[in-house]
Write an enzyme that holds these catalytic residues in place. Sequence first.
Site, mmCIF file in Angstrom:
data_model
loop_
_atom_site.group_PDB
_atom_site.id
_atom_site.type_symbol
_atom_site.label_atom_id
_atom_site.label_comp_id
_atom_site.label_asym_id
_atom_site.label_seq_id
_atom_site.Cartn_x
_atom_site.Cartn_y
_atom_site.Cartn_z
ATOM 1 N N CYS A 57 0.979 -1.109 -0.499
ATOM 2 C CA CYS A 57 -0.065 0.455 0.260
ATOM 3 C C CYS A 57 0.732 1.568 0.026
ATOM 4 O O CYS A 57 0.726 2.210 -0.837
ATOM 5 C CB CYS A 57 -0.997 0.252 0.940
ATOM 6 S SG CYS A 57 -2.246 1.120 1.233
ATOM 7 N N CYS A 87 -6.923 -3.507 6.688
ATOM 8 C CA CYS A 87 -8.123 -3.050 6.549
ATOM 9 C C CYS A 87 -9.325 -3.612 6.103
ATOM 10 O O CYS A 87 -10.412 -2.831 6.156
ATOM 11 C CB CYS A 87 -7.877 -1.714 6.208
ATOM 12 S SG CYS A 87 -6.841 -2.167 4.405
#
EC number: 2.8.1.13
Length: 371
Positions: A98, A195
């Site tokens: 990410c 997440c």
Amino acid sequence: MLCAMSGGVDSSVTAALLKDQGYQVVGAMMRFWPDDKRTDTFDSCCSPDAAYEARRVAEQVGVPFYLLDYREQFQRHIVGPFIDEYSKGRTPNPCVNCNTKVKFDELVKKAKMLGCRYVATGHYVKRVENARGEVEFHRGDDPRKDQTYFLWGTPRDALPYILFPVGELEKPQVRQIAEERGLLTAQKPESQNICFVPGKVQDFVAEHIPQSQGFIREISSGEVVGEHLGTQFYTLGQKKGLGLYQSHRVRHVVHLAPDTNTVWVGDYDDCLWTGLKAQSANYLIDLTDLPDELEVQVRYRTAPVKARVIRADESGFELAFQDPQFAVAPGQSAVLYAGPRLLGGGLIEDHVPTLPAPKAPPKKRPAVLLS
């Protein structure tokens, strides 16, 4: 100045400090959650609620705020590879991907498009300019929060355009600054989970990779000592939940072989690695400046260890540990340091041991009916 805001206290204080320092700040949050967001996903960071809180903090600080749509990039660079790696018997770290492929690639490009000279984040990393005027990333001053491990893949040409205002602070200081300014995120708890994964990782993986029954074999003999429903449910070094026939024996997962659908187990010593090979390398220095002796960190929550560089080129590197390391997991990051300075890193390759010839599984005994 484009300030990445996640709705957490670190990025909130980052925006406030930049404003105090006289920067013209634009707050931005990257939207990752899909329209059909599942329950218990994106509920702490990168969530609709977090976007609301980030916008409110931007109002408190007095900076404009934008929500940027990166759903497609997140699915392509993060979620897809996460599932693919587990199917190959590897243990991925989506936070590294990410930061590398979305935050410090796409976001820096967006900042340039908007005419912003810098991108700032709330990472606990120190930005240091050396005597030659080059930008280096160093460990943050709070050893419990240092996040350089996740930034080894940052494009080197992006380093001069990234700032870390909280890198020289400790977490309690950051919360105190937020309290003093009345920021609504001052006491917001930190996110600990992946997440996009609801609940346990194993359950998420099970939804995307079909179960496939196979054998658990002993690495020293090739004997079948148990059965499993898929190599994707195991990780190197694991000793709990193996369901072995002889459950009293302490065994660790030594090797995962999805091609034969086999989980190999053995003693603790069978899990010790004397070195590693890494691929997909990224260096934050010239390769000619890479020291022969350095430190490498193979997990986020472990201390770095001394290692000797056997080989290093643009594609990857090979290291020999000063002391053997337990269960170095393929797919995780091997991150290189010289003291506090981040040098780069790579993805750990599989460590294939010498495997014995598999022995035939034991015949199942017929059930005995008791009268």
